[in-house]
Design a protein around this motif. Sequence first.
Motif, PDB file in Angstrom:
ATOM      1  N   GLN A   1      22.881   2.847  -7.721  1.00  0.00           N
ATOM      2  CA  GLN A   1      22.051   3.673  -6.850  1.00  0.00           C
ATOM      3  C   GLN A   1      22.652   5.052  -6.581  1.00  0.00           C
ATOM      4  O   GLN A   1      22.062   5.853  -5.866  1.00  0.00           O
TER       5      GLN A   1
ATOM      6  N   TRP B   1      17.755  -3.542   8.234  1.00  0.00           N
ATOM      7  CA  TRP B   1      17.045  -4.838   8.119  1.00  0.00           C
ATOM      8  C   TRP B   1      17.974  -5.917   7.553  1.00  0.00           C
ATOM      9  O   TRP B   1      17.989  -7.049   8.034  1.00  0.00           O
ATOM     10  N   LEU B   2      18.745  -5.546   6.505  1.00  0.00           N
ATOM     11  CA  LEU B   2      19.648  -6.518   5.907  1.00  0.00           C
ATOM     12  C   LEU B   2      20.711  -6.974   6.909  1.00  0.00           C
ATOM     13  O   LEU B   2      21.045  -8.162   6.991  1.00  0.00           O
ATOM     14  N   THR B   3      21.233  -6.040   7.693  1.00  0.00           N
ATOM     15  CA  THR B   3      22.234  -6.400   8.687  1.00  0.00           C
ATOM     16  C   THR B   3      21.638  -7.290   9.767  1.00  0.00           C
ATOM     17  O   THR B   3      22.260  -8.259  10.205  1.00  0.00           O
TER      18      THR B   3
ATOM     19  N   ARG C   1      15.586   6.008   4.075  1.00  0.00           N
ATOM     20  CA  ARG C   1      15.035   4.718   3.632  1.00  0.00           C
ATOM     21  C   ARG C   1      16.153   3.709   3.388  1.00  0.00           C
ATOM     22  O   ARG C   1      16.029   2.534   3.710  1.00  0.00           O
ATOM     23  N   LEU C   2      17.242   4.176   2.796  1.00  0.00           N
ATOM     24  CA  LEU C   2      18.378   3.296   2.551  1.00  0.00           C
ATOM     25  C   LEU C   2      18.989   2.812   3.873  1.00  0.00           C
ATOM     26  O   LEU C   2      19.391   1.642   3.999  1.00  0.00           O
ATOM     27  N   HIS C   3      19.001   3.716   4.857  1.00  0.00           N
ATOM     28  CA  HIS C   3      19.528   3.331   6.171  1.00  0.00           C
ATOM     29  C   HIS C   3      18.640   2.244   6.805  1.00  0.00           C
ATOM     30  O   HIS C   3      19.151   1.262   7.376  1.00  0.00           O
ATOM     31  N   LEU C   4      17.325   2.409   6.724  1.00  0.00           N
ATOM     32  CA  LEU C   4      16.414   1.407   7.282  1.00  0.00           C
ATOM     33  C   LEU C   4      16.572   0.056   6.572  1.00  0.00           C
ATOM     34  O   LEU C   4      16.561  -1.012   7.199  1.00  0.00           O
ATOM     35  N   LEU C   5      16.716   0.114   5.246  1.00  0.00           N
ATOM     36  CA  LEU C   5      16.920  -1.124   4.503  1.00  0.00           C
ATOM     37  C   LEU C   5      18.217  -1.800   4.928  1.00  0.00           C
ATOM     38  O   LEU C   5      18.274  -3.025   5.117  1.00  0.00           O
ATOM     39  N   GLY C   6      19.268  -0.993   5.105  1.00  0.00           N
ATOM     40  CA  GLY C   6      20.538  -1.551   5.565  1.00  0.00           C
ATOM     41  C   GLY C   6      20.435  -2.163   6.948  1.00  0.00           C
ATOM     42  O   GLY C   6      21.035  -3.215   7.225  1.00  0.00           O
TER      43      GLY C   6
ATOM     44  N   TYR D   1      15.585   9.735   0.985  1.00  0.00           N
ATOM     45  CA  TYR D   1      16.116   8.526   0.352  1.00  0.00           C
ATOM     46  C   TYR D   1      17.233   7.910   1.196  1.00  0.00           C
ATOM     47  O   TYR D   1      17.337   6.694   1.357  1.00  0.00           O
TER      48      TYR D   1
END
Length: 421
Positions: A42, A164-166, A157-162, A154
């Motif tokens: 990425q 959710w994963l956390t 978006r990566l921060h939001l995904l992180g 980008y």
Amino acid sequence: MNAIASPLPFAANLGLIQRRIAQLRWLLLLLALLLWPLARWQGLSLPWLLLAQAWLTLLAVNLALPWLARRGVLPRRLLALGLAADVLVLTELLAFSGGAANPLASLYLPPVLFGALLLPPRQAWALALASLSAYALLFVWHLPWPLAGGDAAYAFRLHLLGMWLTFAASVLLLTGFVSYLAAQLLRREAALAAAREAQLRNEQLVGLGVQAASAAHALSTPLATLTLLCDELLHDASGPQHDDLQLMQRQLQLCREALVQLKAGSGGAGSALPVCTQLAQQLQGWHSTRPDVRLLRHGLTAGGPVLALDARFWPALFNLLNNAADAGGGEVELTVVLEPGWLRLEIHNRHGRLSAAQLQHAGLAPLDSDKPAGLGLGVLLSHATLSQLGGELKLDNAAAGGVRATLRLPLDGAHAHTADH
């Protein structure tokens, strides 16, 4: 570690809990290995050497804790060291990858929760304050989050995904761990309830034992007097009266033998014989005291494993047979079944029925007895005896009518051979 003496609710399972947390660390290390090529793909230009140092620190901690456990370090201390190392490694990872802005900062919560549940208050508060301080330092001391190309959208978006994963990881960890501890607590409460019931039953038996000893002492003289009178009357009697006096003489002899047995105490195991042979011998002796009872045998009638059954088992069995004979109109069914490692006996009379309250308290307190001279102690004594022998007793109302008592006795150490039916 003694669970009763310790103030911690899960102290007895700290070693097992620590192994579970160690497994979680191995899982996180595996995820790190899987995410590393994905992050490179990425375009995340992170300080990989520094991050690798943090992961190697976690690896070293996970390897060192079992070694310290083998050296005799207490599980509570190992747990505290492991959670402190988790906070330290997480702080390093965050400091090298964006600081407080990194969504992985939510992973401070699981170690703090584990510490609050498992550590003494002083250590738990120390871990919580250390986590708060480390999180606060990350606002001012950290490396920037480098993203190839400088694409802010980008990065968001990566921060939001992180995030959710956390959040998902925290939910799974907290739910799984708290559910595990709750199940352990329920099992402990069930064991404590069983121990309280056993203690109550033992207290009742101690009281009965004291009363039985007093009764044995008081009955010796009246029985001797009645035996002498019966012998004198038998000398001059004839016809039906002679038969009645002989029956009285046999019953008095049984009373004297019971008192002698009570004074001598219960014996241990008898001779090693096939189970069904011992059962037939004992039932023959019991039937001589109850010639009016019709005993119907089902199931295994010969053979069985060769072993010496404890002498305490037979009075428990006879109590239940007598109860069934008195309630069943003079007819009792006995079914003998061999299970792997167990002897199961089912005693069934086809008359009467127990109420829900009687079934609930069977074996825990004397049951109400319908017999003219019944004290309602037979089931209590049988239940207590079988519990001491590692067995169990269950009463239920049979579907075909009547009451069924099911006894299960462990056959540990038996030398089995093929059973004949």
